[in-house]
Design a protein around this motif. Structure first.
Motif, PDB file in Angstrom:
ATOM      1  N   TRP A   4      -4.521 -19.254  67.744  1.00 41.68           N
ATOM      2  CA  TRP A   4      -3.254 -19.471  66.692  1.00 41.68           C
ATOM      3  C   TRP A   4      -2.494 -18.213  66.757  1.00 41.68           C
ATOM      4  O   TRP A   4      -3.374 -17.171  66.393  1.00 41.68           O
ATOM      5  CB  TRP A   4      -3.829 -19.980  65.254  1.00 41.68           C
ATOM      6  N   THR A   5      -1.336 -18.203  67.039  1.00 41.07           N
ATOM      7  CA  THR A   5      -0.445 -16.870  66.875  1.00 41.07           C
ATOM      8  C   THR A   5       0.399 -17.176  65.634  1.00 41.07           C
ATOM      9  O   THR A   5       1.098 -17.985  65.409  1.00 41.07           O
ATOM     10  CB  THR A   5       0.490 -16.907  68.097  1.00 41.07           C
ATOM     11  N   PRO A   6       0.010 -16.116  64.601  1.00 43.53           N
ATOM     12  CA  PRO A   6       1.136 -16.007  63.483  1.00 43.53           C
ATOM     13  C   PRO A   6       2.567 -16.106  63.800  1.00 43.53           C
ATOM     14  O   PRO A   6       2.981 -15.440  64.734  1.00 43.53           O
ATOM     15  CB  PRO A   6       0.600 -14.823  62.940  1.00 43.53           C
ATOM     16  N   ASN A  21      -7.803 -22.516  56.994  1.00 43.58           N
ATOM     17  CA  ASN A  21      -6.539 -21.739  56.664  1.00 43.58           C
ATOM     18  C   ASN A  21      -6.964 -20.062  56.155  1.00 43.58           C
ATOM     19  O   ASN A  21      -6.347 -19.249  56.573  1.00 43.58           O
ATOM     20  CB  ASN A  21      -5.832 -22.058  55.133  1.00 43.58           C
ATOM     21  N   ALA A  22      -8.329 -20.062  55.950  1.00 42.68           N
ATOM     22  CA  ALA A  22      -8.817 -18.609  55.716  1.00 42.68           C
ATOM     23  C   ALA A  22      -9.012 -18.017  57.088  1.00 42.68           C
ATOM     24  O   ALA A  22      -8.786 -16.758  57.176  1.00 42.68           O
ATOM     25  CB  ALA A  22     -10.125 -18.700  54.789  1.00 42.68           C
ATOM     26  N   ALA A  23      -9.179 -18.686  57.938  1.00 44.36           N
ATOM     27  CA  ALA A  23      -9.419 -18.137  59.414  1.00 44.36           C
ATOM     28  C   ALA A  23      -8.062 -17.800  59.942  1.00 44.36           C
ATOM     29  O   ALA A  23      -8.059 -16.867  60.361  1.00 44.36           O
ATOM     30  CB  ALA A  23     -10.172 -19.138  60.415  1.00 44.36           C
ATOM     31  N   LYS A  24      -7.113 -18.628  59.682  1.00 45.34           N
ATOM     32  CA  LYS A  24      -5.734 -18.204  60.102  1.00 45.34           C
ATOM     33  C   LYS A  24      -5.420 -17.117  59.294  1.00 45.34           C
ATOM     34  O   LYS A  24      -4.519 -16.018  60.066  1.00 45.34           O
ATOM     35  CB  LYS A  24      -4.814 -19.352  59.660  1.00 45.34           C
ATOM     36  N   LEU A  25      -5.688 -16.912  58.073  1.00 47.56           N
ATOM     37  CA  LEU A  25      -5.074 -15.820  57.277  1.00 47.56           C
ATOM     38  C   LEU A  25      -5.936 -14.470  57.693  1.00 47.56           C
ATOM     39  O   LEU A  25      -5.315 -13.411  57.744  1.00 47.56           O
ATOM     40  CB  LEU A  25      -5.509 -15.797  55.661  1.00 47.56           C
ATOM     41  N   PHE A  26      -7.135 -14.600  58.105  1.00 46.17           N
ATOM     42  CA  PHE A  26      -7.757 -13.457  58.723  1.00 46.17           C
ATOM     43  C   PHE A  26      -7.188 -13.026  60.041  1.00 46.17           C
ATOM     44  O   PHE A  26      -6.969 -11.829  60.217  1.00 46.17           O
ATOM     45  CB  PHE A  26      -9.291 -13.768  59.031  1.00 46.17           C
ATOM     46  N   LEU A  27      -6.843 -13.867  60.949  1.00 50.69           N
ATOM     47  CA  LEU A  27      -6.191 -13.417  62.310  1.00 50.69           C
ATOM     48  C   LEU A  27      -4.808 -12.850  61.722  1.00 50.69           C
ATOM     49  O   LEU A  27      -4.375 -11.969  62.489  1.00 50.69           O
ATOM     50  CB  LEU A  27      -5.803 -14.465  63.062  1.00 50.69           C
ATOM     51  N   HIS A  28      -3.955 -13.385  60.846  1.00 48.66           N
ATOM     52  CA  HIS A  28      -2.716 -12.795  60.602  1.00 48.66           C
ATOM     53  C   HIS A  28      -3.164 -11.325  60.106  1.00 48.66           C
ATOM     54  O   HIS A  28      -2.390 -10.436  60.304  1.00 48.66           O
ATOM     55  CB  HIS A  28      -2.047 -13.561  59.240  1.00 48.66           C
ATOM     56  N   TYR A  29      -4.067 -11.199  59.253  1.00 52.37           N
ATOM     57  CA  TYR A  29      -4.480  -9.759  58.621  1.00 52.37           C
ATOM     58  C   TYR A  29      -4.631  -9.018  59.720  1.00 52.37           C
ATOM     59  O   TYR A  29      -4.197  -7.641  59.634  1.00 52.37           O
ATOM     60  CB  TYR A  29      -5.449  -9.992  57.763  1.00 52.37           C
ATOM     61  N   MET A  30      -5.460  -9.389  60.633  1.00 51.82           N
ATOM     62  CA  MET A  30      -5.907  -8.382  61.904  1.00 51.82           C
ATOM     63  C   MET A  30      -4.873  -8.133  62.752  1.00 51.82           C
ATOM     64  O   MET A  30      -4.820  -7.118  63.691  1.00 51.82           O
ATOM     65  CB  MET A  30      -6.912  -9.325  62.769  1.00 51.82           C
ATOM     66  N   MET A  31      -3.553  -8.682  62.666  1.00 52.78           N
ATOM     67  CA  MET A  31      -2.401  -8.321  63.347  1.00 52.78           C
ATOM     68  C   MET A  31      -1.551  -7.675  62.624  1.00 52.78           C
ATOM     69  O   MET A  31      -0.602  -7.268  63.157  1.00 52.78           O
ATOM     70  CB  MET A  31      -1.547  -9.703  63.988  1.00 52.78           C
ATOM     71  N   THR A  32      -2.151  -7.051  61.492  1.00 52.52           N
ATOM     72  CA  THR A  32      -1.369  -5.889  60.946  1.00 52.52           C
ATOM     73  C   THR A  32      -1.849  -4.659  61.174  1.00 52.52           C
ATOM     74  O   THR A  32      -2.914  -4.662  61.612  1.00 52.52           O
ATOM     75  CB  THR A  32      -1.332  -6.207  59.385  1.00 52.52           C
ATOM     76  N   ALA A  33      -1.171  -3.596  60.802  1.00 49.62           N
ATOM     77  CA  ALA A  33      -1.561  -2.227  60.888  1.00 49.62           C
ATOM     78  C   ALA A  33      -2.992  -1.776  60.202  1.00 49.62           C
ATOM     79  O   ALA A  33      -3.835  -1.424  60.438  1.00 49.62           O
ATOM     80  CB  ALA A  33      -0.612  -1.018  60.812  1.00 49.62           C
TER      81      ALA A  33
END
Length: 374
Positions: A119-121, A299-311
């Motif tokens: 999944w890509t944000p 959704n928590a899994a998606k949110l974690f990946l979103h977070y990992m794509m931030t600085a």
């Protein structure tokens, strides 16, 4: 086996699409981060598998930011793949998010079977390179040609074909390719996507064109380097110590993971990346961010990946030399290896041929066994 693997991938599109729908992977949907956060908070906590212990710091920071319980667990390479497969077979999902460092196995075993999905944000897609979107590359982990710089001089090697000669016999070091799939995959990626550069580097160094009986330039280099008695280690730490230990008359030269540069200091190791070496300074293996089928917390899994794509999210990793898959994340000033400055000189991993890497691993391992001497 290659044809069978590709057939599995083709026939499993529906399974992958079903999981993609479950985790909301359709990029055309309007993305609302606030809505994702609220949905994630209504779900159970998550566990993340990754090959680096720094995942524990990232998970703890995620929990502090969002109030969602997240546990980071270090599980390396092949062991991680086996664990994820067993959990799927038992229908007992523990690892909700998997950041896989074994690219070939993830592409050939996990994704085609629908065990996991990428999944890509959507709100970050514009800053993520096309070759890092499917599957999502959370980070790239460089291994760079490295030399001992205790004397303050420049790198003594300008071309990797030099390493096949007598001067560097028994003085090159790297992790054992038979125990490190990413090295075997690197061989195959070089042959498939950079063999012309390997041939050009040969001609530049030897002053004549490479002539073989149909064997690729990459395979010729692998044969020659294996026969030149390199010191093989069971970890990148071992290679770093062989290279960077102070007081050596003739220090080793070799491939070192950028994370090991954290041991460089006036009292510690003395080493630096070999800038300008041809045809590349090394390679960068991807860490694929994947969501497990059957997770209770999509959704928590998606949110974690979103977070990992931030600085902020990837900071524990970028401070250790890894490179964010998000082009908008700046280089980390704490990275002693300065890997971000060399990213364009590293052999990239191209996912489109990742299954070929996996299918040809045995062939490359046999080739190494035949030619390796010590």
């Amino acid at each position: 086996m290659k044809k069978m693997t590709k057939s599995i991938l083709k026939n499993s599109c529906l399974a992958g699409a079903a999981l993609g729908a479950m985790v909301g992977a359709a990029q055309a949907e309007e993305f609302n981060l606030d809505a994702l956060i609220e949905a994630a908070k209504a779900e159970p906590g998550i566990t993340i598998y990754a090959s680096t212990g720094k995942i524990k710091k990232a998970a703890a920071a995620f929990t502090e930011l969002y109030g969602i319980e997240a546990t980071g667990t270090k599980v390396k390479g092949a062991a991680q793949i086996e664990l994820v497969v067993r959990e799927a077979q038992a229908r007992n999902i523990v690892g909700d998010v998997v950041i896989s460092s074994d690219a070939g196995a993830a592409l050939a075993q996990l994704l085609p079977s629908g065990i996991v999905a990428s999944w890509t944000p959507p709100d970050m897609a514009g800053d993520i390179r096309d070759d890092s979107k499917d599957p999502l590359v959370v980070w790239r982990d460089p291994s760079m040609w490295t030399y001992n710089n205790e004397d303050g001089g420049a790198c003594p090697v300008s071309n990797i074909w030099e390493l096949t000669g007598e001067e560097w016999a028994r003085r090159v070091t790297m992790e054992d390719p038979l125990n490190k799939p990413s090295f075997i995959d690197w061989f195959n990626q070089m042959e498939m996507h950079g063999d012309d550069k390997m041939a050009a580097a040969y001609e530049a160094y030897f002053g004549k064109a490479l002539v073989t009986s149909g064997q690729s330039a990459t395979k010729t280099w692998v044969q020659m380097i294996a026969a030149n008695a390199p010191l093989l280690t069971d970890s990148s730490s071992g290679a770093a110590e062989a290279i960077g230990t102070r007081g050596q008359d003739k220090p080793f030269f070799g491939l070192v993971a950028s994370a090991k540069y954290r041991d460089v200091s006036p009292e510690g190791l003395a080493m630096a990346p070999c800038e300008g070496i041809q045809p590349s300074m090394g390679f960068a293996k991807p860490g694929y961010g994947l969501i497990s089928d059957g997770t209770d917390s999509p959704n928590a899994a998606k949110l974690f990946l979103h977070y990992m794509m931030t600085a902020e999210g990837v900071m524990p990793m970028t401070s250790d030399g890894k490179l964010s898959g998000n082009g908008a994340v700046p280089a980390n000033p704490k990275d002693i290896s300065n890997a971000a400055a060399h990213v364009d000189n590293l052999t990239p991993h191209i996912a489109a041929t990742g299954m070929d890497d996996f299918d040809l691993r045995q062939d490359w391992q046999d080739f190494w066994r035949i030619h390796y001497k010590r």
